[in-house]
Write a protein that holds these residues in place. Sequence first.
Motif, PDB file in Angstrom:
ATOM      1  N   ASN A  29       0.856  -1.254  -0.116  1.00  0.00           N
ATOM      2  CA  ASN A  29       0.000   0.050   0.111  1.00  0.00           C
ATOM      3  C   ASN A  29       0.707   1.220   0.034  1.00  0.00           C
ATOM      4  O   ASN A  29       0.302   2.233  -0.521  1.00  0.00           O
ATOM      5  CB  ASN A  29      -0.850   0.045   1.224  1.00  0.00           C
ATOM      6  N   ILE A  30       1.915   1.118   0.677  1.00  0.00           N
ATOM      7  CA  ILE A  30       2.880   2.194   0.805  1.00  0.00           C
ATOM      8  C   ILE A  30       4.341   1.852   0.309  1.00  0.00           C
ATOM      9  O   ILE A  30       4.505   0.678   0.368  1.00  0.00           O
ATOM     10  CB  ILE A  30       2.980   3.020   2.091  1.00  0.00           C
ATOM     11  N   PHE A  31       5.235   2.752  -0.058  1.00  0.00           N
ATOM     12  CA  PHE A  31       6.608   2.529  -0.312  1.00  0.00           C
ATOM     13  C   PHE A  31       7.316   3.692   0.394  1.00  0.00           C
ATOM     14  O   PHE A  31       6.822   4.957   0.388  1.00  0.00           O
ATOM     15  CB  PHE A  31       6.941   2.162  -1.555  1.00  0.00           C
ATOM     16  N   ALA A  32       8.559   3.425   0.552  1.00  0.00           N
ATOM     17  CA  ALA A  32       9.417   4.464   1.015  1.00  0.00           C
ATOM     18  C   ALA A  32      10.797   4.448   0.161  1.00  0.00           C
ATOM     19  O   ALA A  32      11.239   3.760  -0.603  1.00  0.00           O
ATOM     20  CB  ALA A  32       9.808   4.304   2.555  1.00  0.00           C
ATOM     21  N   SER A  33      11.395   5.819   0.245  1.00  0.00           N
ATOM     22  CA  SER A  33      12.407   6.158  -0.588  1.00  0.00           C
ATOM     23  C   SER A  33      13.421   7.149   0.085  1.00  0.00           C
ATOM     24  O   SER A  33      12.911   7.746   1.201  1.00  0.00           O
ATOM     25  CB  SER A  33      12.043   6.713  -1.954  1.00  0.00           C
ATOM     26  N   CYS A  34      14.789   6.686  -0.161  1.00  0.00           N
ATOM     27  CA  CYS A  34      15.619   7.664   0.497  1.00  0.00           C
ATOM     28  C   CYS A  34      16.652   8.248  -0.470  1.00  0.00           C
ATOM     29  O   CYS A  34      16.852   7.551  -1.346  1.00  0.00           O
ATOM     30  CB  CYS A  34      16.412   6.944   1.470  1.00  0.00           C
ATOM     31  N   SER A  35      17.405   9.256  -0.169  1.00  0.00           N
ATOM     32  CA  SER A  35      18.073  10.009  -1.395  1.00  0.00           C
ATOM     33  C   SER A  35      19.305  10.653  -0.855  1.00  0.00           C
ATOM     34  O   SER A  35      19.579  10.829   0.523  1.00  0.00           O
ATOM     35  CB  SER A  35      17.085  10.938  -2.298  1.00  0.00           C
ATOM     36  N   LYS A  36      20.005  11.127  -1.864  1.00  0.00           N
ATOM     37  CA  LYS A  36      21.229  11.762  -1.356  1.00  0.00           C
ATOM     38  C   LYS A  36      21.172  13.259  -1.216  1.00  0.00           C
ATOM     39  O   LYS A  36      21.721  14.185  -0.675  1.00  0.00           O
ATOM     40  CB  LYS A  36      22.401  11.782  -2.756  1.00  0.00           C
ATOM     41  N   ASP A  37      19.617  13.476  -1.175  1.00  0.00           N
ATOM     42  CA  ASP A  37      19.301  14.883  -0.728  1.00  0.00           C
ATOM     43  C   ASP A  37      19.101  14.796   0.742  1.00  0.00           C
ATOM     44  O   ASP A  37      18.490  15.883   1.200  1.00  0.00           O
ATOM     45  CB  ASP A  37      18.117  15.395  -1.369  1.00  0.00           C
ATOM     46  N   ASN A  38      19.506  13.791   1.220  1.00  0.00           N
ATOM     47  CA  ASN A  38      19.325  13.808   2.898  1.00  0.00           C
ATOM     48  C   ASN A  38      17.696  13.643   3.443  1.00  0.00           C
ATOM     49  O   ASN A  38      17.735  13.981   4.547  1.00  0.00           O
ATOM     50  CB  ASN A  38      19.915  15.102   3.576  1.00  0.00           C
ATOM     51  N   THR A  39      16.957  13.193   2.579  1.00  0.00           N
ATOM     52  CA  THR A  39      15.561  13.040   2.923  1.00  0.00           C
ATOM     53  C   THR A  39      14.920  11.711   2.794  1.00  0.00           C
ATOM     54  O   THR A  39      15.654  10.780   2.120  1.00  0.00           O
ATOM     55  CB  THR A  39      14.621  13.930   2.260  1.00  0.00           C
ATOM     56  N   ILE A  40      13.811  11.310   3.520  1.00  0.00           N
ATOM     57  CA  ILE A  40      13.082  10.010   3.360  1.00  0.00           C
ATOM     58  C   ILE A  40      11.713  10.395   2.966  1.00  0.00           C
ATOM     59  O   ILE A  40      11.091  11.441   3.565  1.00  0.00           O
ATOM     60  CB  ILE A  40      13.121   9.297   4.727  1.00  0.00           C
TER      61      ILE A  40
END
Length: 461
Positions: free
Chosen positions: A282-293
């Motif tokens: 139902n959901i998914f998460a992502s993380c990045s080099k922009d320092n956010t989730i």
Amino acid sequence: MKEEQRDIYSLILNQLVHDGFIHEATKLSESTMIPCPLPQDATNKLTQLLQSTLAPSKDLNTFDDDDGKEMDIGNDKMRCLDLDSNSSSSSTSGGGGGTASASSPPLNKVSFLTKFITTHKNACRCAKFSWDGKFVATGSSDTSIKLLDVNKMRNYNQTKNETTEDFAPSRPVVRTFYDHSQPISDLDFHPSAPILASASKDCTIRFYDYKSSLKRSFKFIQDSHSVRTINFHPCGDMLLAGTDHHMIRLYDVNTFQSYTARKVNEHHHGAINQVRYSLDGNIFASCSKDNTIKIWDATNFGLINTIGSPHNAKEVTSIQISRNQKYLLSCGRDSYVKLWEISSGRMIHSINTGVNQFGNNKNRLCATFNCTEDFIITLDEQPSSVAIYNSTTGEPVQKLSGHIQSIRWIASSPVENALMTCSNDHRARFWTEDTTNYIPSSSTSSSSLSITNTKQPDIIL
């Protein structure tokens, strides 16, 4: 290699490490495919054997293996070591006290030992278990992917059954795939079909039928950027992909049609380090080099919320959603592993691994739950070791040692207490629960992870 030859080389390896010739021992280990012992475990039995031969009156039974016990020189079952529960630098939990007091109840424990080691020709970068836990795949900088049978690894005798052919019936390595031209970044198994997907720096996502005899992919997706992370939707029809580009891709597995979030301001602003679905999709998460989730609605690709700067303005390197979809596990280059409440964005635990993520260590910190989510498994302050923490209290439980260089990836089986650790030493180690030293863990089910410590400041979303 014959058993007698293996025992001789094991003696030589132990003697070299014991005498301080680590570099020479590492080269011999790579050439003979015999695990190199840790300095604290190395023995000088070769010298003792020579001395005993020169002095016949000495008892040679020290080296006799007829009693059924494996000789220390060839035993690669690295048992886990308990961390010092009084070490205040290992963990900081949200309530302010990162250590257990003398009156605290004993922590639940689980004991692992190494059952199998597979070696690539270069750094082992990633691993993934299949949904049913029957297979695990490893990916390397040498561009190869190995598919291993978990049951064969569990029952394999590393010291007694040696062969040079990966496809021999007794070998746990079922197949090796060669189809990428650059290092492997991530792997994932289709939830229902015998399909393994791989992501690579060569800007492709490739699909393999691992039940066939083919060593090449049967189809692939070509991207314009290096692919860093992939994850199948639990239904198997869609595949998330993160690349060096700041927009997350969503691919239809059947048509390869690509989708992305419509609102420009909802996207990340840097390369995508990892994407992971929840168990129900139902959901998914992502993380990045922009320092956010970022937390996303998987049905309409809409942004639910953003956790800004969760790791002290440092890059977020990995994420995982708990099975009950209430908690999020994250790692960052600030050396911390953090557990978040998804609904409120509140931090539950903050674990300082002590891993130096600066200077010469450029590897990304990683962490995962075990199959029951009773434990969080991540790196120790020595990046060649694994540390295990209680997921409810954030307290350190155990330490696993065995690799001789930094660990790059930790994969956990979804159905049992089994791990795969990937390292720069070219090796992937398969760990299973040591039932001989078993201490029952809590009865907390994987779908009911309960966090009692809630004394943490809210994070502004």
